[in-house]
Design a protein around this motif. Structure first.
Motif, PDB file in Angstrom:
ATOM      1  N   GLY A 234       2.232  20.294  45.004  1.00  0.00           N
ATOM      2  CA  GLY A 234       2.024  20.904  43.700  1.00  0.00           C
ATOM      3  C   GLY A 234       2.628  22.290  43.621  1.00  0.00           C
ATOM      4  O   GLY A 234       3.383  22.732  44.495  1.00  0.00           O
ATOM      5  N   GLU A 235       2.263  23.009  42.560  1.00  0.00           N
ATOM      6  CA  GLU A 235       2.805  24.343  42.299  1.00  0.00           C
ATOM      7  C   GLU A 235       1.873  25.404  42.879  1.00  0.00           C
ATOM      8  O   GLU A 235       0.708  25.501  42.480  1.00  0.00           O
ATOM      9  N   VAL A 236       2.382  26.210  43.795  1.00  0.00           N
ATOM     10  CA  VAL A 236       1.593  27.258  44.450  1.00  0.00           C
ATOM     11  C   VAL A 236       2.272  28.601  44.212  1.00  0.00           C
ATOM     12  O   VAL A 236       3.443  28.790  44.582  1.00  0.00           O
ATOM     13  N   HIS A 237       1.545  29.544  43.627  1.00  0.00           N
ATOM     14  CA  HIS A 237       2.092  30.869  43.342  1.00  0.00           C
ATOM     15  C   HIS A 237       2.423  31.595  44.648  1.00  0.00           C
ATOM     16  O   HIS A 237       1.736  31.428  45.660  1.00  0.00           O
ATOM     17  N   ALA A 238       3.459  32.427  44.598  1.00  0.00           N
ATOM     18  CA  ALA A 238       3.889  33.144  45.807  1.00  0.00           C
ATOM     19  C   ALA A 238       2.821  34.082  46.333  1.00  0.00           C
ATOM     20  O   ALA A 238       2.791  34.397  47.536  1.00  0.00           O
ATOM     21  N   ASP A 239       1.915  34.533  45.460  1.00  0.00           N
ATOM     22  CA  ASP A 239       0.858  35.450  45.882  1.00  0.00           C
ATOM     23  C   ASP A 239      -0.433  34.732  46.279  1.00  0.00           C
ATOM     24  O   ASP A 239      -1.462  35.387  46.494  1.00  0.00           O
ATOM     25  N   ALA A 240      -0.416  33.407  46.348  1.00  0.00           N
ATOM     26  CA  ALA A 240      -1.571  32.652  46.838  1.00  0.00           C
ATOM     27  C   ALA A 240      -1.457  32.474  48.346  1.00  0.00           C
ATOM     28  O   ALA A 240      -0.359  32.520  48.916  1.00  0.00           O
ATOM     29  N   GLU A 241      -2.594  32.255  48.998  1.00  0.00           N
ATOM     30  CA  GLU A 241      -2.604  32.071  50.443  1.00  0.00           C
ATOM     31  C   GLU A 241      -3.380  30.799  50.785  1.00  0.00           C
ATOM     32  O   GLU A 241      -4.566  30.677  50.464  1.00  0.00           O
ATOM     33  N   GLU A 249      -1.824  18.208  45.688  1.00  0.00           N
ATOM     34  CA  GLU A 249      -1.085  17.054  45.183  1.00  0.00           C
ATOM     35  C   GLU A 249      -0.112  17.478  44.082  1.00  0.00           C
ATOM     36  O   GLU A 249      -0.271  18.522  43.437  1.00  0.00           O
ATOM     37  N   SER A 250       0.887  16.636  43.844  1.00  0.00           N
ATOM     38  CA  SER A 250       1.813  16.851  42.746  1.00  0.00           C
ATOM     39  C   SER A 250       1.033  16.925  41.438  1.00  0.00           C
ATOM     40  O   SER A 250       0.180  16.081  41.160  1.00  0.00           O
ATOM     41  N   GLY A 251       1.312  17.974  40.650  1.00  0.00           N
ATOM     42  CA  GLY A 251       0.598  18.161  39.397  1.00  0.00           C
ATOM     43  C   GLY A 251      -0.563  19.126  39.497  1.00  0.00           C
ATOM     44  O   GLY A 251      -1.114  19.539  38.475  1.00  0.00           O
ATOM     45  N   ALA A 252      -0.956  19.507  40.707  1.00  0.00           N
ATOM     46  CA  ALA A 252      -1.994  20.519  40.899  1.00  0.00           C
ATOM     47  C   ALA A 252      -1.352  21.901  40.922  1.00  0.00           C
ATOM     48  O   ALA A 252      -0.183  22.047  41.296  1.00  0.00           O
TER      49      ALA A 252
END
Length: 398
Positions: A234-241, A249-252
């Motif tokens: 899925g999509e994870v922001h660069a500032d998340a850990e 999953e795809s779409g999360a």
């Protein structure tokens, strides 16, 4: 090995989570509970599955279809839930005249142990417990089972029956049993007949869990999420850990400032953050929302559940489309640190867990700044007012 999986019961001890779905279809690490049972059976060598369905049967049929993991699936209907022997009798109409396995669709088994069970049939899965009087206890001599005794005051051993069997083909003719003291037709009577007719081997299971009550659903998720490997689709922001075994999953979507400590699984459509904290063995189901400054720890959020912002949810189970208002806080620990109690069918039962939060049926809604005490159960559709404190469960609360 042709394998019957019993998945027809109503799961009354799991209410309110089973008010609108069969217990075997409750979510465990991103799949229905019964899918883990079926997978273990296939890993052990099941060549064909027969699912015995009844309550909310269409949910089971829709998930499995006619084939699961390249193994054919058939169905038998138990119209009235009159006991396990009655369920097996319904399923036996779909069997060939060969030995067959029987598994409970609301139990978790390790595949390695089931392979030994299948190989050594006629056999019964066994498990050692500290307090066997609450179970069916196996009387064993030289690894052969001589009988099973239900909930004896003086157990002959600390080895219990796990409800996993391999019966000889002849057992298909032994299913017309008498009603037990509790008015049900019990498959344990078939096991006792098998012990009289042939040698039945007790096969120890390395790991086994009977998922009958809400806190055991948490335990099931803890087990299966521990087996997950990190996978980020899925999509994870660069500032998340993301720390450890986390599945996105795809779409999360994981927004900025989020910390997730695995094991955790975010299913398609789940959103977390910004600035949220997810830890412990946590399952965020499809289309769930964990919003700004929310902490979720060791919990299960089912499809569509929302914890929007400024809230804490620990060791809890939230049903489908639950909506927690801002500032909703869940207590999960007693001051004396004694095990949390939780109502089951109208009686308070010890969970055996030092930490346990709340159980919410589908579509529960809390007002802002609601406080929920440890062990509280809210039925489907229940609501709370702003600033309300809920100390005890109320089965009829709406």
């Amino acid at each position: 090995m042709q394998t019957l999986i019993l998945a027809a019961g109503q799961g009354t001890r799991m209410r309110p989570l089973t008010e609108q779905r069969p217990k075997p279809m409750l979510p465990v690490a991103g799949q229905p509970l019964v899918a883990h049972t079926a997978t273990a059976a296939i890993d052990a060598g099941a060549s064909r599955l027969v699912l015995v369905v009844g309550y909310e049967a269409e949910a089971v049929r829709s998930f499995f279809g006619s084939e699961f993991k390249d193994v054919p699936v058939d169905y038998a209907v138990q119209d009235q839930q009159r006991g396990t022997a009655d369920a097996v009798r319904a399923g036996a109409t779909k069997l060939d005249n060969k030995p067959f396995a029987v598994l409970n669709g609301d139990n978790l088994y390790d595949g390695e142990s089931l392979a030994k069970l299948f190989d050594r049939g006629p056999s019964v899965g066994s498990y050692q417990v500290a307090s066997p009087s609450a179970y069916g206890v196996l009387d064993i001599e030289d690894r052969q089972v001589t009988s099973v005794i239900e909930k004896p005051d003086t157990p002959p051993s600390n080895v219990i029956n796990t409800g996993a069997y391999v019966f000889p083909a002849a057992a298909q003719g032994w299913l017309d049993v008498d009603s037990s003291e509790r008015g049900e037709l019990e498959v344990t009577d078939v096991l006792n007949r098998a012990c009289e007719e042939t040698a039945v081997t007790a096969v120890p299971l390395n790991r086994w869990l009977d998922v009958g009550r809400p806190w055991e659903l948490l335990e099931a998720n803890e087990w299966k999420l521990e087996e997950c490997r990190r996978q980020i689709n899925g999509e994870v922001h660069a500032d998340a850990e993301l720390r450890g075994p986390v599945i996105v999953e795809s779409g999360a979507t994981v927004d900025a400032g989020v910390v997730i400590e695995g094991p955790a699984r975010l299913q398609a459509g789940a959103t977390v953050g910004p600035n949220a904290y997810v830890r412990g063995a946590t399952l965020l189901g499809p289309e769930t929302t964990v919003g700004h400054s929310v902490e979720v720890k060791n919990s299960v959020l089912m499809e569509g559940a929302t914890v929007g912002h400024l809230s804490y949810v620990g060791d809890s189970i939230l049903g489908r489309d639950v909506n927690f208002g801002a500032g909703t806080t869940v207590a999960n620990l007693r001051h004396d640190e004694a095990p949390i109690t939780c109502p089951v069918k109208g009686e308070l039962v010890s969970t055996g867990r030092r930490k346990f939060g709340v159980v919410c049926g589908d579509a529960v809604k809390t007002g802002i700044n609601t406080s929920l005490n440890a062990g509280v159960v809210l039925p489907g559709g229940a609501t709370t007012a702003p600033n309300e404190t809920i100390l005890k469960s109320a089965a009829n609360r709406r």
